[in-house]
Write an enzyme that holds these catalytic residues in place. Structure first.
Site, PDB file in Angstrom:
ATOM      1  N   PRO A  11      12.263  51.718   1.537  1.00 59.51           N
ATOM      2  CA  PRO A  11      13.239  50.720   0.905  1.00 59.51           C
ATOM      3  C   PRO A  11      11.603  49.734   1.158  1.00 59.51           C
ATOM      4  O   PRO A  11      11.186  49.659   2.234  1.00 59.51           O
ATOM      5  CB  PRO A  11      14.211  49.874   2.400  1.00 59.51           C
ATOM      6  CG  PRO A  11      14.532  51.937   2.367  1.00 59.51           C
ATOM      7  CD  PRO A  11      13.053  52.626   2.560  1.00 59.51           C
ATOM      8  N   GLU A  12      11.903  48.949   0.367  1.00 64.80           N
ATOM      9  CA  GLU A  12      10.572  47.865   0.016  1.00 64.80           C
ATOM     10  C   GLU A  12      11.362  46.568   0.307  1.00 64.80           C
ATOM     11  O   GLU A  12      12.944  46.139   0.744  1.00 64.80           O
ATOM     12  CB  GLU A  12       9.824  47.397  -0.959  1.00 64.80           C
ATOM     13  CG  GLU A  12       9.401  48.985  -1.162  1.00 64.80           C
ATOM     14  CD  GLU A  12       8.433  48.735  -2.049  1.00 64.80           C
ATOM     15  OE1 GLU A  12       7.925  47.805  -3.043  1.00 64.80           O
ATOM     16  OE2 GLU A  12       8.117  50.138  -2.885  1.00 64.80           O
ATOM     17  N   HIS A  45      23.727  61.526  10.661  1.00 65.01           N
ATOM     18  CA  HIS A  45      22.714  60.549  11.400  1.00 65.01           C
ATOM     19  C   HIS A  45      23.587  59.276  11.562  1.00 65.01           C
ATOM     20  O   HIS A  45      22.205  58.287  11.312  1.00 65.01           O
ATOM     21  CB  HIS A  45      21.564  60.812   9.900  1.00 65.01           C
ATOM     22  CG  HIS A  45      21.371  62.325   9.357  1.00 65.01           C
ATOM     23  ND1 HIS A  45      20.658  63.191  10.719  1.00 65.01           N
ATOM     24  CD2 HIS A  45      21.546  62.923   8.979  1.00 65.01           C
ATOM     25  CE1 HIS A  45      20.546  64.566   9.955  1.00 65.01           C
ATOM     26  NE2 HIS A  45      21.031  64.607   9.150  1.00 65.01           N
ATOM     27  N   ARG A  74      15.885  60.672   8.026  1.00 70.76           N
ATOM     28  CA  ARG A  74      14.382  61.158   8.778  1.00 70.76           C
ATOM     29  C   ARG A  74      14.362  60.978  10.038  1.00 70.76           C
ATOM     30  O   ARG A  74      12.950  61.498  10.166  1.00 70.76           O
ATOM     31  CB  ARG A  74      13.119  61.001   6.619  1.00 70.76           C
ATOM     32  CG  ARG A  74      13.902  62.038   5.885  1.00 70.76           C
ATOM     33  CD  ARG A  74      12.928  61.387   4.896  1.00 70.76           C
ATOM     34  NE  ARG A  74      13.554  61.882   3.565  1.00 70.76           N
ATOM     35  CZ  ARG A  74      13.349  61.732   2.500  1.00 70.76           C
ATOM     36  NH1 ARG A  74      11.729  61.182   2.233  1.00 70.76           N
ATOM     37  NH2 ARG A  74      13.667  62.419   1.102  1.00 70.76           N
ATOM     38  N   ARG A  85     -13.918  39.756  -2.494  1.00 74.07           N
ATOM     39  CA  ARG A  85     -13.446  41.229  -1.677  1.00 74.07           C
ATOM     40  C   ARG A  85     -13.307  42.078  -3.637  1.00 74.07           C
ATOM     41  O   ARG A  85     -13.283  41.741  -4.242  1.00 74.07           O
ATOM     42  CB  ARG A  85     -12.110  40.880  -1.137  1.00 74.07           C
ATOM     43  CG  ARG A  85     -12.157  40.560  -0.501  1.00 74.07           C
ATOM     44  CD  ARG A  85     -12.613  40.983   0.966  1.00 74.07           C
ATOM     45  NE  ARG A  85     -11.894  41.872   1.324  1.00 74.07           N
ATOM     46  CZ  ARG A  85     -11.129  42.160   1.728  1.00 74.07           C
ATOM     47  NH1 ARG A  85     -10.504  41.496   2.199  1.00 74.07           N
ATOM     48  NH2 ARG A  85     -10.453  43.586   2.580  1.00 74.07           N
TER      49      ARG A  85
END
Length: 271
Positions: free
Chosen positions: A2-3, A90, A109, A152
């Protein structure tokens, strides 16, 4: 994993059931996720009132009237279940409010985490210390990126994933934003022009906002707290579309591995 949009969607979903509520019961069903649950989690949250909800980068924040904030990270498979019909294997942390709402943090997980942090010290807390600006906030500007990229030689995509430059950006949304801005993901960051950066900032903000509106992107495990899936994956223009025609020019979408992650882009549209 998930972002930012998925975490924002989760926080907004939880807020409907938690903000202003007093937590009547806290149940911890195992000792740890990625790391142990705080030893005083049950004692601190039981009887506490949730004042507000928030998000920092990819972390959800549950602020309480005890001047402590519960900080959660969903890891790879974490999700909150609201009013679950029955317990699941879970469901590692369960909160019940005084008015009877039940919320379960489910993480098959166990790469997620839960921490308790002094609310006044959040910005200096380890994972948050040194984080860059929020991508949806006013501090992400072309000027900020120009200064961060100055001199950079690393690829622009890699630097956008650096949490010290921008907080919370992940692989999916960086690929999509670079496509919208017309910037090659492997271009040296210090060579990205000011006009390109002026396109990039709104592209980042637009793609994140559109994903939040769609409930995020479901790939494997992610679901909104209501159980609904995120539908933004249907709007991906390059991510996960290797070999398919570009939605703009028709050329095939390309993929290469960058920093251990798949990068998707269009050779014709991104320069």
């Amino acid at each position: 994993m998930p972002e930012l949009p998925e975490v924002e969607t989760t926080v907004r979903g939880l807020a409907r059931f938690l903000e202003g509520e007093r937590i009547a019961r806290v149940q911890v069903n195992r000792p740890d996720l990625r790391r142990p649950f705080p030893p005083d989690l049950v004692q601190t949250l039981t009887g506490a009132r949730v004042t507000t909800m928030g998000r920092r980068a990819k972390y959800g924040l549950i602020h309480t009237d005890r001047e402590r904030t519960m900080v959660f990270h969903l890891g790879m498979s974490g999700r909150w279940r609201i009013e679950p019909e029955r317990p699941e294997k879970h469901d590692h942390l369960v909160l019940e409010t005084e008015s009877g709402h039940v919320l379960a943090l489910n993480d098959a997980r166990r790469f997620g985490s839960v921490d308790l942090v002094e609310t006044d010290g959040l910005e200096s807390w380890g994972p948050f210390a040194g984080m860059g600006p929020e991508p949806l906030g006013p501090d992400l500007t072309p000027r900020h990126l120009k200064q961060a990229f100055q001199g950079r030689t690393a690829p622009v995509k890699q630097l956008l994933l650096d949490q010290a430059i921008v907080a919370g950006l992940g692989n999916i949304y960086v690929c999509e934003a670079l496509f919208r801005a017309g910037i090659r993901p492997d271009k040296e960051a210090g060579r990205v022009s000011r006009p390109a950066l002026a396109r990039l900032v709104p592209a980042i903000q637009q793609v994140l906002s559109e994903s939040i509106a769609a409930g995020g992107s479901t790939i494997r495990d992610y679901a909104q707290p209501t159980g609904e899936l995120g539908y933004f994956a249907a709007s991906w223009q390059v991510y996960g579309r290797e070999g398919e025609p570009c939605t703009t020019c028709g050329a095939p979408v390309l993929r290469f591995v960058q920093g251990g992650r798949s990068t998707f882009w269009c050779r014709q549209c991104q320069r």
